[in-house]
Design a protein around this motif. Structure first.
Motif, PDB file in Angstrom:
ATOM      1  N   SER A  81       0.825  -1.216   0.000  1.00 37.81           N
ATOM      2  CA  SER A  81       0.000   0.000   0.000  1.00 37.81           C
ATOM      3  C   SER A  81       0.856   1.261   0.000  1.00 37.81           C
ATOM      4  O   SER A  81       0.333   2.373  -0.127  1.00 37.81           O
ATOM      5  N   SER A  85      -2.290   5.161  -4.486  1.00 32.31           N
ATOM      6  CA  SER A  85      -3.550   5.713  -3.980  1.00 32.31           C
ATOM      7  C   SER A  85      -4.408   4.612  -3.369  1.00 32.31           C
ATOM      8  O   SER A  85      -4.254   3.428  -3.671  1.00 32.31           O
ATOM      9  N   LYS A  86      -5.335   5.033  -2.499  1.00 28.58           N
ATOM     10  CA  LYS A  86      -6.251   4.068  -1.879  1.00 28.58           C
ATOM     11  C   LYS A  86      -7.082   3.354  -2.929  1.00 28.58           C
ATOM     12  O   LYS A  86      -7.372   2.159  -2.804  1.00 28.58           O
ATOM     13  N   ASP A  87      -7.477   4.085  -3.981  1.00 24.97           N
ATOM     14  CA  ASP A  87      -8.284   3.465  -5.043  1.00 24.97           C
ATOM     15  C   ASP A  87      -7.495   2.387  -5.774  1.00 24.97           C
ATOM     16  O   ASP A  87      -8.027   1.308  -6.062  1.00 24.97           O
ATOM     17  N   ASP A  88      -6.238   2.679  -6.092  1.00 24.43           N
ATOM     18  CA  ASP A  88      -5.413   1.687  -6.796  1.00 24.43           C
ATOM     19  C   ASP A  88      -5.175   0.464  -5.920  1.00 24.43           C
ATOM     20  O   ASP A  88      -5.199  -0.673  -6.398  1.00 24.43           O
ATOM     21  N   TYR A  89      -4.946   0.702  -4.636  1.00 28.86           N
ATOM     22  CA  TYR A  89      -4.710  -0.416  -3.727  1.00 28.86           C
ATOM     23  C   TYR A  89      -5.962  -1.285  -3.607  1.00 28.86           C
ATOM     24  O   TYR A  89      -5.899  -2.515  -3.676  1.00 28.86           O
ATOM     25  N   HIS A  90      -7.123  -0.652  -3.475  1.00 30.48           N
ATOM     26  CA  HIS A  90      -8.397  -1.386  -3.376  1.00 30.48           C
ATOM     27  C   HIS A  90      -8.655  -2.173  -4.656  1.00 30.48           C
ATOM     28  O   HIS A  90      -9.085  -3.335  -4.621  1.00 30.48           O
ATOM     29  N   THR A  93      -6.026  -5.128  -4.748  1.00 32.82           N
ATOM     30  CA  THR A  93      -6.121  -6.056  -3.617  1.00 32.82           C
ATOM     31  C   THR A  93      -7.496  -6.709  -3.540  1.00 32.82           C
ATOM     32  O   THR A  93      -7.604  -7.923  -3.342  1.00 32.82           O
ATOM     33  N   THR A 128     -10.209   2.707   6.455  1.00 35.00           N
ATOM     34  CA  THR A 128     -10.010   2.645   5.004  1.00 35.00           C
ATOM     35  C   THR A 128      -8.594   2.215   4.635  1.00 35.00           C
ATOM     36  O   THR A 128      -8.219   2.240   3.476  1.00 35.00           O
ATOM     37  N   GLY A 129      -7.789   1.841   5.620  1.00 28.23           N
ATOM     38  CA  GLY A 129      -6.404   1.469   5.351  1.00 28.23           C
ATOM     39  C   GLY A 129      -6.285   0.063   4.788  1.00 28.23           C
ATOM     40  O   GLY A 129      -7.265  -0.647   4.574  1.00 28.23           O
ATOM     41  N   TRP A 130      -5.032  -0.341   4.574  1.00 24.71           N
ATOM     42  CA  TRP A 130      -4.756  -1.644   3.950  1.00 24.71           C
ATOM     43  C   TRP A 130      -5.356  -2.799   4.744  1.00 24.71           C
ATOM     44  O   TRP A 130      -5.844  -3.764   4.155  1.00 24.71           O
ATOM     45  N   VAL A 133      -8.997  -3.253   3.901  1.00 25.68           N
ATOM     46  CA  VAL A 133      -9.175  -3.760   2.533  1.00 25.68           C
ATOM     47  C   VAL A 133      -8.866  -5.257   2.485  1.00 25.68           C
ATOM     48  O   VAL A 133      -9.608  -6.046   1.883  1.00 25.68           O
TER      49      VAL A 133
END
Length: 223
Positions: A81, A85-90, A93, A128-130, A133
């Motif tokens: 992560s 970005s959070k979107d890319d990680y979501h 993952t 909302t962190g890793w 997710v």
């Protein structure tokens, strides 16, 4: 308990964990066949090994007819992560993982699906962190109609000597392993143990679905 030979699909073999799991599977007498799916060629060849190079894991329709006839999946594909970005990680993952799993379960309902998650994953999906997710990914995988689904949560993983995908920083931190294993064994496993645990869980099952470090060590000894 599964008496039939293991026929495994492995993702993420261009990374350290996936390469190690593939290496152990290819050596193991109970594993009959291994299919790896990568975005780029792995460079490996072995009599048990088949490779599919496929770039878009969000759309597997072009290779779907090659994904049947397997009874285990070792899902080792993942990203850090850090720095994205959070979107890319979501997207990578959660969305990608669920898409692959939903495709596989259509063709292999008798499959044992093993997802490599990580220590500290939050099953409550808070925030909302890793960790949240990963928790949502684990939870939603377990709702799919596979024979069984397990979430593996290793901490520090000692790499297998001689493999090519080991991160360079392990040269500097491997000295921590014997100390950590002595003081806190549940947080320190070897990549051989992780791979062996995944093979054994497909053969024998396990009473809990979330596989922490201490469970990995126990499973690896089952033989």
């Amino acid at each position: 308990m599964m008496n039939t030979p293991i026929r495994a699909i492995i993702t993420g073999t261009t990374g350290m964990v996936g390469e190690g799991v593939m290496h152990q599977c290819l050596q193991h007498p109970d594993v009959e066949a291994v299919l790896i799916i990568n975005r780029k060629p792995s460079g490996y060849s072995h009599p048990k090994l088949k490779e599919i190079v496929h770039v878009n894991f969000f759309d597997l329709s072009a290779i779907e007819d090659q994904l049947g006839g397997y009874n285990a999946c070792y899902f080792c594909l993942g990203i850090s992560s850090v720095g994205i970005s959070k979107d890319d990680y979501h997207n990578t993952t959660y969305t990608l993982t669920l898409n692959v799993a939903q495709t596989l379960v259509k063709h292999n309902p008798g499959m044992t699906f093993c997802y490599v998650s990580g220590a500290g994953t939050d099953s409550q999906e808070k925030g909302t962190g890793w960790a949240a997710v990963k928790g949502k990914t684990e939870n939603d995988l377990m709702k799919l109609p596979f024979k069984q689904v397990f979430a593996f949560r290793p901490g520090f993983i000692k790499p297998i000597k001689g493999l090519s995908k080991t991160h360079n920083f392990y040269k500097y931190i491997n000295w921590l392993y014997p100390i950590g294993r002595a003081l806190y064994p549940a947080g320190f496993t070897t990549l051989q143990e992780l791979a062996q645990a995944m093979i054994n869980i497909a053969k024998h099952g396990y009473p809990t679905k979330v596989i922490e470090g201490k469970d990995i060590i126990t499973l690896a000894k089952q033989g």
